[in-house]
Scaffold this motif. Structure first.
Motif, PDB file in Angstrom:
ATOM      1  N   SER A 174       0.823  -1.210   0.000  1.00 39.62           N
ATOM      2  CA  SER A 174       0.000   0.000   0.000  1.00 39.62           C
ATOM      3  C   SER A 174       0.860   1.263   0.000  1.00 39.62           C
ATOM      4  CB  SER A 174      -0.928   0.009   1.217  1.00 39.62           C
ATOM      5  OG  SER A 174      -1.731  -1.144   1.236  1.00 39.62           O
ATOM      6  N   TYR A 175       0.284   2.310  -0.578  1.00 36.53           N
ATOM      7  CA  TYR A 175       1.021   3.550  -0.818  1.00 36.53           C
ATOM      8  C   TYR A 175       0.032   4.702  -0.724  1.00 36.53           C
ATOM      9  CZ  TYR A 175       3.593   6.961  -3.780  1.00 36.53           C
ATOM     10  OH  TYR A 175       4.217   8.062  -4.286  1.00 36.53           O
ATOM     11  N   MET A 176       0.417   5.779  -0.079  1.00 32.15           N
ATOM     12  CA  MET A 176      -0.464   6.936   0.025  1.00 32.15           C
ATOM     13  C   MET A 176      -0.112   7.962  -1.042  1.00 32.15           C
ATOM     14  SD  MET A 176      -1.042   9.703   3.069  1.00 32.15           S
ATOM     15  CE  MET A 176       0.348  10.674   2.526  1.00 32.15           C
ATOM     16  N   GLU A 177      -1.120   8.405  -1.762  1.00 31.66           N
ATOM     17  CA  GLU A 177      -0.917   9.404  -2.804  1.00 31.66           C
ATOM     18  C   GLU A 177      -1.998  10.463  -2.669  1.00 31.66           C
ATOM     19  OE1 GLU A 177       0.863   9.345  -7.247  1.00 31.66           O
ATOM     20  OE2 GLU A 177      -0.317   7.638  -6.585  1.00 31.66           O
ATOM     21  N   THR A 178      -1.677  11.537  -2.016  1.00 32.13           N
ATOM     22  CA  THR A 178      -2.663  12.575  -1.717  1.00 32.13           C
ATOM     23  C   THR A 178      -3.214  13.191  -2.993  1.00 32.13           C
ATOM     24  OG1 THR A 178      -1.508  13.070   0.326  1.00 32.13           O
ATOM     25  CG2 THR A 178      -3.038  14.719  -0.465  1.00 32.13           C
ATOM     26  N   GLY A 179      -4.529  13.380  -3.007  1.00 41.47           N
ATOM     27  CA  GLY A 179      -5.157  14.088  -4.107  1.00 41.47           C
ATOM     28  C   GLY A 179      -5.618  13.216  -5.249  1.00 41.47           C
ATOM     29  N   PHE A 180      -5.417  11.921  -5.147  1.00 37.02           N
ATOM     30  CA  PHE A 180      -5.820  11.021  -6.213  1.00 37.02           C
ATOM     31  C   PHE A 180      -6.915  10.081  -5.704  1.00 37.02           C
ATOM     32  CE2 PHE A 180      -2.671  11.694  -9.584  1.00 37.02           C
ATOM     33  CZ  PHE A 180      -1.737  12.470  -8.909  1.00 37.02           C
ATOM     34  N   GLN A 197       9.195  -0.376 -17.025  1.00 39.77           N
ATOM     35  CA  GLN A 197       9.735  -1.672 -16.624  1.00 39.77           C
ATOM     36  C   GLN A 197       8.598  -2.508 -16.023  1.00 39.77           C
ATOM     37  OE1 GLN A 197      13.042  -2.466 -17.323  1.00 39.77           O
ATOM     38  NE2 GLN A 197      12.879  -0.499 -18.383  1.00 39.77           N
ATOM     39  N   ILE A 198       8.835  -3.808 -15.899  1.00 42.42           N
ATOM     40  CA  ILE A 198       7.787  -4.697 -15.399  1.00 42.42           C
ATOM     41  C   ILE A 198       7.626  -4.528 -13.885  1.00 42.42           C
ATOM     42  CG2 ILE A 198       7.068  -7.107 -15.152  1.00 42.42           C
ATOM     43  CD1 ILE A 198       6.909  -5.993 -18.001  1.00 42.42           C
ATOM     44  N   ASN A 199       6.404  -4.258 -13.470  1.00 44.74           N
ATOM     45  CA  ASN A 199       6.099  -4.046 -12.055  1.00 44.74           C
ATOM     46  C   ASN A 199       6.197  -5.381 -11.307  1.00 44.74           C
ATOM     47  OD1 ASN A 199       5.183  -2.748  -9.719  1.00 44.74           O
ATOM     48  ND2 ASN A 199       3.059  -3.282 -10.148  1.00 44.74           N
ATOM     49  N   PRO A 200       7.066  -5.477 -10.287  1.00 49.39           N
ATOM     50  CA  PRO A 200       7.286  -6.776  -9.649  1.00 49.39           C
ATOM     51  C   PRO A 200       6.252  -7.186  -8.604  1.00 49.39           C
ATOM     52  CG  PRO A 200       8.770  -5.153  -8.702  1.00 49.39           C
ATOM     53  CD  PRO A 200       8.011  -4.460  -9.800  1.00 49.39           C
ATOM     54  N   PHE A 201       5.461  -6.245  -8.092  1.00 49.17           N
ATOM     55  CA  PHE A 201       4.426  -6.606  -7.118  1.00 49.17           C
ATOM     56  C   PHE A 201       3.304  -5.577  -7.179  1.00 49.17           C
ATOM     57  CE2 PHE A 201       7.880  -4.411  -4.821  1.00 49.17           C
ATOM     58  CZ  PHE A 201       7.213  -3.304  -4.330  1.00 49.17           C
ATOM     59  N   PRO A 202       2.079  -5.976  -6.797  1.00 46.10           N
ATOM     60  CA  PRO A 202       0.958  -5.038  -6.848  1.00 46.10           C
ATOM     61  C   PRO A 202       1.153  -3.884  -5.881  1.00 46.10           C
ATOM     62  CG  PRO A 202       0.181  -7.310  -6.596  1.00 46.10           C
ATOM     63  CD  PRO A 202       1.657  -7.324  -6.352  1.00 46.10           C
ATOM     64  N   VAL A 203       0.824  -2.695  -6.352  1.00 42.56           N
ATOM     65  CA  VAL A 203       0.867  -1.499  -5.515  1.00 42.56           C
ATOM     66  C   VAL A 203      -0.555  -0.940  -5.446  1.00 42.56           C
ATOM     67  CG1 VAL A 203       1.786   0.835  -5.232  1.00 42.56           C
ATOM     68  CG2 VAL A 203       3.246  -0.972  -6.177  1.00 42.56           C
ATOM     69  N   VAL A 204      -1.062  -0.758  -4.245  1.00 40.28           N
ATOM     70  CA  VAL A 204      -2.396  -0.196  -4.038  1.00 40.28           C
ATOM     71  C   VAL A 204      -2.230   1.241  -3.560  1.00 40.28           C
ATOM     72  CG1 VAL A 204      -4.555  -0.344  -2.749  1.00 40.28           C
ATOM     73  CG2 VAL A 204      -3.418  -2.442  -3.538  1.00 40.28           C
ATOM     74  N   SER A 205      -2.644   2.175  -4.379  1.00 38.24           N
ATOM     75  CA  SER A 205      -2.502   3.598  -4.076  1.00 38.24           C
ATOM     76  C   SER A 205      -3.792   4.109  -3.437  1.00 38.24           C
ATOM     77  CB  SER A 205      -2.201   4.370  -5.363  1.00 38.24           C
ATOM     78  OG  SER A 205      -2.207   5.754  -5.137  1.00 38.24           O
ATOM     79  N   LEU A 206      -3.652   4.688  -2.248  1.00 37.87           N
ATOM     80  CA  LEU A 206      -4.813   5.165  -1.493  1.00 37.87           C
ATOM     81  C   LEU A 206      -4.651   6.645  -1.161  1.00 37.87           C
ATOM     82  CD1 LEU A 206      -5.015   2.143   0.955  1.00 37.87           C
ATOM     83  CD2 LEU A 206      -6.618   2.622  -0.907  1.00 37.87           C
ATOM     84  N   PRO A 207      -5.670   7.448  -1.411  1.00 40.13           N
ATOM     85  CA  PRO A 207      -5.581   8.864  -1.043  1.00 40.13           C
ATOM     86  C   PRO A 207      -5.647   9.051   0.460  1.00 40.13           C
ATOM     87  CG  PRO A 207      -7.726   8.370  -2.000  1.00 40.13           C
ATOM     88  CD  PRO A 207      -6.931   7.119  -2.096  1.00 40.13           C
ATOM     89  N   HIS A 208      -5.070  10.124   0.911  1.00 42.73           N
ATOM     90  CA  HIS A 208      -5.012  10.413   2.338  1.00 42.73           C
ATOM     91  C   HIS A 208      -6.403  10.473   2.965  1.00 42.73           C
ATOM     92  CE1 HIS A 208      -4.548  13.370   5.775  1.00 42.73           C
ATOM     93  NE2 HIS A 208      -3.708  12.424   6.116  1.00 42.73           N
TER      94      HIS A 208
END
Length: 442
Positions: A174-180, A197-208
């Motif tokens: 998980s990753y925080m991305e404000t404003g999205f 490049q090839i993404n090696p693992f899933p990233v879940v982007s969550l707004p603040h």
């Protein structure tokens, strides 16, 4: 009298005050320049080092060794190529003492290639530095909680499969991305954030703003479900089966094509609901309930179902999951809020066939067997059953009072937080604090 061209004399090579010929001074400058390029490139490449296992802390919210290893593997593979270019750059400095301009051509060529490689790796290195660096910030407990919900969702699905499959690794991060708005970057696809490049693992982007209000985190099961659909190999089969099922049952070609185009977002909604239970519908309403014109607006190229229809698709599954009363309440509320669904330009044929098509799509996605699921239907692999409601009710009361919610699955705590919030069991900030504490202390 001016000299003719034939009489013109060549300009003599001047020396400096110490008597050093200009040609020799130029040769030395070329050597210095070439050496500087080789040293700078080598040092820049060396600075893009692998991440250390404990660099971002050793607390539970820190990146796992698997996540760091996956990032390092990507960076190292590109570093190997860059190191080869730097070696050739260093070797090319031997010809840089030649006074002719051509003597520097190899240096300039390899320097440019090295610069491109450094910028490429720098972008990737910076992405993971920020991604992992958030786990040293005050947001680390929130992100760890989202990780645990994502992991629980993956475990629930893979344990429920009809036949064993290879276990995906690493787990979503998980990753925080404000404003999205919430988003996900799937495993195994070229990702612009890391220069394709090839993404090696899933990233879940969550707004603040979602993390601050954990009862809105129905977005986590939804985004994780995108990754599940991909990791399970269902991206190709689902739209084909949806389209064929609709056509076989008399739905017009245009509407069938639209439903097939919507398959990714629809599947993620439905799988997220099966994972998280009725409160996931509340989270959806938080997102798509806008003005009547915005919520009924139809996009002929959109991958999301029209918001007005999207809620009703979830209501159909909720009814089939064994929650008819909850489904009736959501449907009644939604139609009261939006009594004129044609306002946004939904095609007449799509709207007229919607009740029948919706039932067929939900049945096809959730209640028909797939080889990728080991011969099971998705609702057999994982499903929030009515008897789980009592579990979440009890967990909601415990969250409100700050006591341990017990062995309840992590993904159910979103529903528990929602119940506690809507029923006013405690102040919102109290519920949020106890929600994150319950997940991070596991």
């Amino acid at each position: 009298m001016w000299l003719t061209t034939a009489q013109a004399k060549p300009t003599p090579v001047r020396a400096n005050g110490n008597g050093t010929p200009l040609s020799l001074r130029i040769a030395r400058a070329a050597q210095h320049f070439a050496r500087a390029q080789a040293v700078n490139s080598a040092r820049n490449a060396a600075a893009l080092r692998p991440f250390h296992a404990d660099e971002f802390g050793t607390h539970p919210g820190s990146p796992s060794s698997a996540h760091i290893a996956a990032a390092n593997e990507l960076i190292s593979s590109l570093r190997d190529q860059l190191d080869g270019v730097v070696e050739r750059l260093e070797a090319s400095t031997a010809s840089s003492s030649q006074p002719q301009a051509r003597g520097l051509e190899p240096v300039l060529a390899y320097r440019e290639r090295a610069e491109r490689g450094i910028k490429l790796i720098e972008k990737i290195w910076a992405f993971y530095l920020e991604l992992f660096g958030q786990r040293q910030s005050p947001f680390a407990p929130m992100l760890l909680a989202a990780d645990r919900i994502a992991l629980d969702s993956y475990q629930a699905v893979f344990v429920g499969l009809g036949t064993a499959r290879s276990i995906p690794s690493p787990a979503p991060f998980s990753y925080m991305e404000t404003g999205f708005t919430p988003a996900t970057f799937r495993r195994g696809i070229p990702l612009s954030r890391i220069s394709k490049q090839i993404n090696p693992f899933p990233v879940v982007s969550l707004p603040h703003h979602r993390l601050v209000n954990p009862w809105t985190l129905g977005a986590v099961p939804h985004e994780v479900s995108h990754n599940l659909q991909s990791d399970l190999g269902l991206w190709e089969d689902v739209p084909k089966r949806v389209r064929a099922r609709l056509l076989d049952n008399g739905i017009d070609v245009g509407s069938a094509a639209t439903w097939a185009r919507w398959h990714k977002e629809t599947w993620a909604d439905l799988c997220g609901l099966l994972l998280g239970g009725p409160a996931v519908v509340d989270s959806l309403l938080d997102v798509v309930a806008r003005t009547p014109l915005a919520t009924t607006a139809y996009n002929p190229n959109g991958v999301h179902p029209t918001s007005y229809l999207r809620v009703l698709i979830n209501v159909e599954l909720l009814r089939r999951m064994g929650f008819p009363e909850e489904a009736a309440v959501y449907e009644g509320l939604w139609k009261r809020m939006y009594p004129q669904p044609r306002a946004g330009g939904i095609p007449a044929a799509l709207l007229a066939s919607f009740p029948r098509a919706c039932a067929l799509v939900v049945d096809t996605m959730c209640f028909q067997p797939y080889a990728q699921l080991g011969g099971k239907a998705l609702a057999e692999v994982v499903c929030f059953r009515p008897e789980y409601a009592q579990m979440t009710e009890e967990a909601a009361a415990r969250l409100a009072h700050g006591t341990d919610p017990g062995i309840i699955p992590a993904r159910f705590l979103i529903s528990a937080a929602r119940i506690a919030f809507e029923r006013g069991h405690a102040a919102p900030d109290v519920i949020a604090r106890h929600f994150y504490r319950a997940l991070t202390q596991r």
